[in-house]
Write an enzyme that holds these catalytic residues in place. Sequence first.
Site, PDB file in Angstrom:
ATOM      1  N   ASP A  46      13.484 -64.981  78.765  1.00 39.93           N
ATOM      2  CA  ASP A  46      12.216 -65.045  78.082  1.00 39.93           C
ATOM      3  C   ASP A  46      10.825 -64.199  78.870  1.00 39.93           C
ATOM      4  O   ASP A  46       9.783 -64.596  77.639  1.00 39.93           O
ATOM      5  CB  ASP A  46      11.829 -67.145  79.013  1.00 39.93           C
ATOM      6  CG  ASP A  46      13.019 -67.872  77.807  1.00 39.93           C
ATOM      7  OD1 ASP A  46      14.294 -66.774  77.113  1.00 39.93           O
ATOM      8  OD2 ASP A  46      13.036 -68.683  78.226  1.00 39.93           O
ATOM      9  N   ASP A  74       7.127 -65.715  73.554  1.00 44.48           N
ATOM     10  CA  ASP A  74       8.280 -65.232  74.498  1.00 44.48           C
ATOM     11  C   ASP A  74       9.127 -64.717  74.500  1.00 44.48           C
ATOM     12  O   ASP A  74       9.128 -63.534  73.170  1.00 44.48           O
ATOM     13  CB  ASP A  74       9.030 -66.197  74.536  1.00 44.48           C
ATOM     14  CG  ASP A  74       9.051 -67.703  74.963  1.00 44.48           C
ATOM     15  OD1 ASP A  74       7.859 -67.998  75.332  1.00 44.48           O
ATOM     16  OD2 ASP A  74       9.853 -68.761  75.194  1.00 44.48           O
ATOM     17  N   HIS A 109      13.632 -68.309  69.878  1.00 45.31           N
ATOM     18  CA  HIS A 109      14.142 -67.209  70.719  1.00 45.31           C
ATOM     19  C   HIS A 109      15.400 -66.759  69.460  1.00 45.31           C
ATOM     20  O   HIS A 109      16.159 -67.377  69.417  1.00 45.31           O
ATOM     21  CB  HIS A 109      14.687 -67.362  71.415  1.00 45.31           C
ATOM     22  CG  HIS A 109      14.199 -68.015  73.609  1.00 45.31           C
ATOM     23  ND1 HIS A 109      14.361 -68.401  74.283  1.00 45.31           N
ATOM     24  CD2 HIS A 109      12.691 -68.048  72.634  1.00 45.31           C
ATOM     25  CE1 HIS A 109      13.382 -69.304  74.787  1.00 45.31           C
ATOM     26  NE2 HIS A 109      12.147 -68.595  74.664  1.00 45.31           N
ATOM     27  N   ASP A 124      17.793 -64.486  69.839  1.00 42.07           N
ATOM     28  CA  ASP A 124      19.014 -63.705  70.295  1.00 42.07           C
ATOM     29  C   ASP A 124      20.069 -64.599  69.794  1.00 42.07           C
ATOM     30  O   ASP A 124      21.401 -64.775  70.606  1.00 42.07           O
ATOM     31  CB  ASP A 124      19.199 -63.672  71.863  1.00 42.07           C
ATOM     32  CG  ASP A 124      18.164 -64.204  72.607  1.00 42.07           C
ATOM     33  OD1 ASP A 124      18.176 -65.388  72.206  1.00 42.07           O
ATOM     34  OD2 ASP A 124      18.352 -63.573  73.711  1.00 42.07           O
ATOM     35  N   CYS A 132      20.078 -64.545  77.225  1.00 46.02           N
ATOM     36  CA  CYS A 132      18.805 -65.219  78.107  1.00 46.02           C
ATOM     37  C   CYS A 132      19.421 -65.160  79.167  1.00 46.02           C
ATOM     38  O   CYS A 132      17.945 -65.309  80.112  1.00 46.02           O
ATOM     39  CB  CYS A 132      18.804 -66.258  77.598  1.00 46.02           C
ATOM     40  SG  CYS A 132      19.152 -66.930  76.006  1.00 46.02           S
TER      41      CYS A 132
END
Length: 358
Positions: free
Chosen positions: A113, A191, A240, A242, A342
């Site tokens: 992140d 991020d 995010h 992913d 992550c």
Amino acid sequence: MNDTPPIVNSFNEWDPLEEVIVGVIEGSTIPEWHVTLEATMPKEHQNLFRQNGGKLFPESQISAAKKELDDFCHILESEGVTVRRPDSTYFNKPYSSPEWTAQGGFYAAMPRDILLVIGNEIIESPMAWRSRYFEIVAYRSLLKDYFEKGAKWSAGPKPLLSDRLYNYDYGKDPNQDKLEYAITEHEPVFDAADFLRCGKDVFVQQSNVTNRLGIEWLQRHLGSTYRIHTLQFEDQHPMHIDATIMPLAPGKLLINPDRVKEIPPMFKGWDILPAPRPAIPDEQLLYFTSKWISINVLMLDEKRVIVEKNELPLISSLKQWGFKVILCSFRNFNTFGGSFHCATVDIRRRGTLQSYFD
């Protein structure tokens, strides 16, 4: 002529992994309630956060996740990967700026992140959550070490995070028919986990933590060597990228079929691998994420992939697609909002800058 390989070197998500940072879970603190949490958090957990901001997460949850993280590190080391860890930092301390105060921070569990590695450069993210303002402190000793060994070290503009950055009317219009975000364009924020790297092409989504100004800042910072492409998906709470798409190898893209209804044009020559439904049970605690954290896998090279050991449908599919699957228990860590991608940031992969779309 210096033939020493760079200490930091990573251009994509699949070159052979040689060194990685894995997060730590100790000191994880419930973030103070804010509109940015409302935009991304499952509704069933909101009262917990409204009432307990600034307190440590339950010790039983932290201990269970720590064991899985440690086991994950042992697996990486057994596969020949050097593992580095940030400093264990307790974030249950109040702090303030001239414009706002916070009951405490968050955690150092998700290096993906906060750190973006492009080539031989480590870039600190200018993050939108006030609870993450001092998260970088846990990584400072590592960053100094990499810098002293020759890496480039930079940071996005440190944001003020004033009230002007936030959309406090988020979610209040019942007739809202277009995607809205919890953040405005007041200053650049992003991020790092909203970006995925495919050599000279970097893919990003605008989200509740990444705005257009943040994307533009990164493009100018990287210069003409890299091309940043902004993608949109069928996700009403984006944060995010992913858990929506994951490039596994040149020409192979794993997708979340609930969110990816139309393949981005640049990937139309690739093999598209729709992920099976997640196997995470309904009773699983997931504070910051959906069950699609199942596709948040980590590639060790173009064939080896680390997958949660209970994701049997995904494991079967990946094997059919020709990958060597390495299993690791990670359900307790999933509770905190992430999985293998992550929980890591790859510092060095054995490869060079290439274009995969020309």
